[in-house]
Structures are given as C-alpha cells and as structure tokens.
Design a protein around this motif. Structure first.
Motif, PDB file in Angstrom:
ATOM      1  N   ASP A  29       1.521   0.711  73.280  1.00  0.00           N
ATOM      2  CA  ASP A  29       1.786   0.344  71.879  1.00  0.00           C
ATOM      3  C   ASP A  29       0.752  -0.657  71.398  1.00  0.00           C
ATOM      4  O   ASP A  29       0.466  -1.634  72.084  1.00  0.00           O
ATOM      5  CB  ASP A  29       3.177  -0.313  71.763  1.00  0.00           C
ATOM      6  N   TRP A  38       2.041  16.023  67.830  1.00  0.00           N
ATOM      7  CA  TRP A  38       2.511  16.599  69.086  1.00  0.00           C
ATOM      8  C   TRP A  38       1.451  17.555  69.639  1.00  0.00           C
ATOM      9  O   TRP A  38       0.690  18.147  68.875  1.00  0.00           O
ATOM     10  CB  TRP A  38       3.773  17.422  68.891  1.00  0.00           C
ATOM     11  N   ARG A  39       1.481  17.711  70.956  1.00  0.00           N
ATOM     12  CA  ARG A  39       0.632  18.723  71.583  1.00  0.00           C
ATOM     13  C   ARG A  39       1.563  19.796  72.146  1.00  0.00           C
ATOM     14  O   ARG A  39       2.542  19.488  72.806  1.00  0.00           O
ATOM     15  CB  ARG A  39      -0.205  18.098  72.701  1.00  0.00           C
ATOM     16  N   THR A  96       4.909  17.838  73.245  1.00  0.00           N
ATOM     17  CA  THR A  96       4.882  16.462  73.741  1.00  0.00           C
ATOM     18  C   THR A  96       4.304  15.564  72.659  1.00  0.00           C
ATOM     19  O   THR A  96       3.266  15.899  72.071  1.00  0.00           O
ATOM     20  CB  THR A  96       3.981  16.350  74.987  1.00  0.00           C
ATOM     21  N   GLN A  97       4.958  14.433  72.428  1.00  0.00           N
ATOM     22  CA  GLN A  97       4.419  13.493  71.437  1.00  0.00           C
ATOM     23  C   GLN A  97       3.131  12.883  71.977  1.00  0.00           C
ATOM     24  O   GLN A  97       3.113  12.299  73.051  1.00  0.00           O
ATOM     25  CB  GLN A  97       5.452  12.390  71.157  1.00  0.00           C
ATOM     26  N   GLN A  98       2.043  13.056  71.226  1.00  0.00           N
ATOM     27  CA  GLN A  98       0.743  12.516  71.625  1.00  0.00           C
ATOM     28  C   GLN A  98       0.558  11.120  71.048  1.00  0.00           C
ATOM     29  O   GLN A  98       0.328  10.171  71.769  1.00  0.00           O
ATOM     30  CB  GLN A  98      -0.393  13.410  71.074  1.00  0.00           C
ATOM     31  N   THR A  99       0.642  11.053  69.719  1.00  0.00           N
ATOM     32  CA  THR A  99       0.481   9.747  69.076  1.00  0.00           C
ATOM     33  C   THR A  99       1.529   9.594  67.992  1.00  0.00           C
ATOM     34  O   THR A  99       1.994  10.571  67.395  1.00  0.00           O
ATOM     35  CB  THR A  99      -0.906   9.580  68.402  1.00  0.00           C
ATOM     36  N   ARG A 125       1.114   4.229  68.759  1.00  0.00           N
ATOM     37  CA  ARG A 125       1.590   4.410  70.126  1.00  0.00           C
ATOM     38  C   ARG A 125       0.896   5.657  70.663  1.00  0.00           C
ATOM     39  O   ARG A 125       0.980   6.727  70.067  1.00  0.00           O
ATOM     40  CB  ARG A 125       3.107   4.607  70.148  1.00  0.00           C
ATOM     41  N   ASP A 126       0.186   5.520  71.808  1.00  0.00           N
ATOM     42  CA  ASP A 126      -0.438   6.686  72.442  1.00  0.00           C
ATOM     43  C   ASP A 126      -0.329   6.520  73.952  1.00  0.00           C
ATOM     44  O   ASP A 126       0.440   5.688  74.425  1.00  0.00           O
ATOM     45  CB  ASP A 126      -1.905   6.848  71.978  1.00  0.00           C
ATOM     46  N   ASP A 127      -1.114   7.293  74.710  1.00  0.00           N
ATOM     47  CA  ASP A 127      -1.028   7.236  76.174  1.00  0.00           C
ATOM     48  C   ASP A 127      -1.278   5.838  76.715  1.00  0.00           C
ATOM     49  O   ASP A 127      -0.815   5.487  77.788  1.00  0.00           O
ATOM     50  CB  ASP A 127      -2.053   8.197  76.817  1.00  0.00           C
ATOM     51  N   SER A 128      -2.066   5.047  75.974  1.00  0.00           N
ATOM     52  CA  SER A 128      -2.416   3.722  76.496  1.00  0.00           C
ATOM     53  C   SER A 128      -1.384   2.655  76.119  1.00  0.00           C
ATOM     54  O   SER A 128      -1.566   1.486  76.432  1.00  0.00           O
ATOM     55  CB  SER A 128      -3.802   3.315  76.005  1.00  0.00           C
ATOM     56  N   ASN A 164      -1.800  23.832  73.957  1.00  0.00           N
ATOM     57  CA  ASN A 164      -2.817  22.872  73.499  1.00  0.00           C
ATOM     58  C   ASN A 164      -3.093  22.833  72.005  1.00  0.00           C
ATOM     59  O   ASN A 164      -4.152  22.366  71.595  1.00  0.00           O
ATOM     60  CB  ASN A 164      -4.142  23.079  74.256  1.00  0.00           C
TER      61      ASN A 164
END
Length: 196
Positions: free
Chosen positions: A57, A99-100, A32-35, A52-55, A104
């Motif tokens: 752009d 990526w994660r 999964t793309q993390q950042t 770009r991250d979970d929060s 993990n």
C-alpha cells in the motif's frame, strides 16, 4: 464473469470527523486484483491519493498520510476511509480497480463519488425557563436546575441578584442545591449557559 464496481453518488462528512467512500465488487473466479487506486479531483486537477499493488500500500499524497486506509483482509472491498476530515478534502474521489484474467487480459473499472465536508452547525444555548416564584419552607432542601439546548459542551453558572441590582456568583454546574434552607436564602437566582 461480470466485474463491476459499486459505489454511491455522494458522501457527506463532518469536519474533524471521518467518512467512508464506498467502492466494492464481487470477486470472480479467474480474475485477480492487480492494482487498486484512489484519486481525487479538486479545482480541475487530479492527484492520486492511494495505490495498492504487488509491492503493498502506498499513500502518494502527503496531506492524506495517517488519515486514509482501505480494508486489508476483505476481498472485494476497496472502500476508502478518510479520518480527521479537513474542509479541503471536499472533491470528486475515483476508485479504480484493474484485474488480470487467467488469459492475461487486463480489465479496468472505476467509480466516482463526490465527497462534501461540512462544518456542524453550532447553535447558541437556549435555556428552558424554570418555575418562577418557588416557595419552600425553612429547613427544607431544594435545588434549582438549569437546562439548555444547543451545541455541547455547555457550561452553566449560577448567580444571585440582590435588591440593589448587584449579582453574586454562586456556583458552576447545572444544579444549585441547598440542604437546609434559611430565611436569608430568599432572593432571585439566575443561571447562565455558555458554549463555544
């Protein structure tokens, strides 16, 4: 699964135009793309432009606000679009994706592209010479057209020269037309082309 970013060595962009700095990968299951971040190196200092991250752009360099974007709904496409290019936008741009994996682990890849912003070479207008010594019967209609090559936009003006060496401005535009010629229309006409 082998994750790898692909980009290009160098991208040219035109001043005031836009350019895309490619950065793509093939999404793999279990990763999964993390950042995703873009940074630029100019005059031996590096600054992050975009993240770009979970929060969401974030554009971190104010001079790029409103000018940079990355495709939203296309997994694997991290390319950077830069609009309204400025001369100082030239530099080395690095795309970094982390990526994660399902177990993990974090995997980081990056690719660097050189961006060169160039000014378009402006060229002076060159007029293609028309026919010399045009003879037309009275009452006929005719037109003279001025054609020049060079950087647009080109403005045209038509003049008439009198035997005494005076010039009279007649019209703007590439074409000078007569619907019904009269003997006193005889004379020497010339065109002037002008651009930036």
């Amino acid at each position: 699964a082998l994750l790898d970013l692909s980009g290009v060595h160098q991208v040219m962009g035109t001043w005031m135009g836009s350019t895309t700095v490619p950065c793509t990968y093939v999404p793999s299951e279990g990763f999964t793309q993390q950042t995703l971040s873009w940074s630029v190196e100019r005059d031996s200092s590096t600054s992050t432009i975009f993240r770009r991250d979970d929060s969401g752009d974030h554009i971190l360099l104010s001079k790029f606000r409103g000018r940079v974007s990355i495709p939203k709904q296309s997994p694997g496409n991290a390319s950077l679009l830069i609009e309204n290019l400025e001369m100082p936008d030239s530099g080395h741009y690095t795309c970094q994706v982390i990526w994660r994996s399902t177990d993990n682990r974090l995997i980081t890849r990056e690719v660097t592209t050189t961006v060169k912003v160039v000014k378009v070479a402006a060229t002076k207008p060159i007029i293609r010479a028309g026919e010399l010594g045009l003879t037309v019967p009275a009452g006929a209609s005719t037109s003279l057209t001025c054609e020049a090559s060079g950087s647009p936009p080109i403005n045209y003006r038509w003049y008439r020269s009198t035997p005494a060496g005076q010039t009279t401005f007649l019209a703007s535009g590439a074409e000078l037309a007569w619907h019904s010629l009269r003997p006193l229309d005889s004379g020497t006409y010339f065109c002037e082309a002008e651009n930036k």
